[in-house]
Design a protein around this motif. Structure first.
Motif, mmCIF file in Angstrom:
data_model
loop_
_atom_site.group_PDB
_atom_site.id
_atom_site.type_symbol
_atom_site.label_atom_id
_atom_site.label_comp_id
_atom_site.label_asym_id
_atom_site.label_seq_id
_atom_site.Cartn_x
_atom_site.Cartn_y
_atom_site.Cartn_z
ATOM 1 N N THR A 22 24.943 17.533 -34.747
ATOM 2 C CA THR A 22 23.375 17.597 -35.475
ATOM 3 C C THR A 22 22.666 16.495 -35.312
ATOM 4 O O THR A 22 21.552 16.252 -35.053
ATOM 5 C CB THR A 22 23.354 18.303 -36.812
ATOM 6 O OG1 THR A 22 24.280 19.506 -36.891
ATOM 7 C CG2 THR A 22 22.041 18.357 -37.188
ATOM 8 N N ALA B 80 19.500 15.247 -33.086
ATOM 9 C CA ALA B 80 18.308 14.768 -33.608
ATOM 10 C C ALA B 80 17.637 13.592 -33.024
ATOM 11 O O ALA B 80 16.422 13.384 -32.657
ATOM 12 C CB ALA B 80 18.380 14.893 -35.352
ATOM 13 N N ARG C 7 14.439 12.347 -30.711
ATOM 14 C CA ARG C 7 13.654 11.242 -31.065
ATOM 15 C C ARG C 7 13.170 10.526 -30.152
ATOM 16 O O ARG C 7 11.898 10.001 -29.836
ATOM 17 C CB ARG C 7 14.239 10.720 -32.347
ATOM 18 C CG ARG C 7 12.969 9.650 -32.800
ATOM 19 C CD ARG C 7 13.594 8.730 -33.947
ATOM 20 N NE ARG C 7 12.592 7.648 -34.297
ATOM 21 C CZ ARG C 7 12.993 6.595 -34.732
ATOM 22 N NH1 ARG C 7 14.356 6.307 -35.286
ATOM 23 N NH2 ARG C 7 12.280 5.782 -35.272
#
Length: 330
Positions: free
Chosen positions: A213, A217, A221
């Motif tokens: 996870t 992420a 970004r």
């Protein structure tokens, strides 16, 4: 023998032809002609008598059509296969293999958290830094078929391997801050040179502490904010003494690439420069330096291709090694 016209006494009056003896019957009731062609008829009579009355033989024309072997028969009728049916069967086989292979590759490439195989691969990849020989992660020689400008081939030779370490001095401060959410477990680096020994490139494998996870992420970004294209977020090179990369410092960085993986807790990067230690005032991301028509120094010298080509091949090797580590013995 040439024919001559019959004499008048041989022919007789035109209105009352002279009778002649009959010859044996010919097949089909054929009778020799009379009149001017009698000489020819007599010649045919002689040939017929010489044959002792044997009938003429006629020969059938040969069958030139291609021979087809008979089908075996076991009491059941089988439909004859057609080209269309064979093509359909082949297409089904290819489609089935593609779906199976695509499903397996998809779980590895996307890091699907619902896949047991994906979770196993992610965990195994995170342990490769201490369980795999350095020559497997950073091969002594790497071939880059079509990896150079214009699709030219490249060959890279490893000239130094850095001791495994932390990440304190490996990145510019802002890049270190951007990577902080996933942490730094271990950093492995190696420096390569091209066949002409005019370019040098450092390739790095940052093993993080993040889970799937967190890695997803971080990748999102980087893509959203373009963090892999900013000149103030560049990885630093490994300048090994007594090699052609001895003068490869921060000011010599010309091109770079950063790839955040989601199927493994790893960030792959590469940074390239000139082996002669010249300063580069306009470093350029590899993706931009590889564009057609780019005129910057990194683009013209192929340093964008050097960074991207080496990073791609080291990343492929990592994927292959991680996949092999999770294979069940047969």
């Amino acid at each position: 023998m040439p024919l001559r016209s019959p004499l008048p006494e041989e022919v007789g009056p035109a209105s009352t032809p002279r009778p002649r003896p009959l010859t044996p019957e010919r097949p089909g009731g054929w009778q020799p002609p009379t009149g001017p062609s009698r000489r020819s008829a007599e010649a045919l009579d002689a040939a017929f008598e010489a044959s002792a009355g044997r009938p003429f033989v006629t020969f059938a024309q040969p069958d030139t059509s291609p021979w087809t072997p008979p089908e075996s028969y076991d009491g059941r009728r089988r439909p004859r296969p057609s080209k269309a049916r064979a093509a359909a069967v082949a297409a089904c086989v290819v489609l089935g293999v593609g779906l199976i292979g695509g499903a397996a590759a998809g779980s590895w490439l996307t890091g699907d958290p619902g896949s047991d195989g994906s979770r196993d691969t992610f965990a195994a990849a995170g342990q490769l830094w201490h369980g795999v020989p350095v020559d497997e992660l950073f091969p002594p020689t790497l071939q880059g078929e079509g990896a150079g400008p214009g699709g030219t081939d490249r060959t890279w030779t490893r000239i130094a391997v850095a001791p495994d370490s932390g990440c304190a001095d490996a990145f510019d401060p802002l890049l270190r801050k951007a990577l902080a959410p996933v942490g730094c477990l271990r950093l492995l680096r190696a420096t390569y040179t091209d066949a002409t020994r005019s370019n040098v490139t450092t390739v790095g494998l940052l093993f993080t502490k993040g889970d799937a996870t967190a890695m997803t992420a971080l990748k999102a970004r980087f893509e959203k904010d373009g963090l892999d294209r900013r000149t103030d977020l560049m990885p630093r090179p490994y300048a090994a003494e007594d090699t052609v990369a001895a003068g490869f410092g921060d000011s010599q960085r010309a091109s770079w690439t950063i790839s955040v993986l989601t199927e493994a807790p790893v960030v792959v990067y590469a940074v390239s420069g000139f082996a002669d230690g010249r300063t580069v005032t306009d470093p350029q991301p590899a993706a931009d330096a590889m564009k057609s028509g780019a005129t910057t120094a990194p683009a013209q010298s192929g340093l964008g291709h050097e960074a991207q080509g080496l990073a791609d091949r080291v990343e492929r090797g990592l994927r292959k090694t991680a996949a092999s580590a999770t294979e069940q013995p047969s």
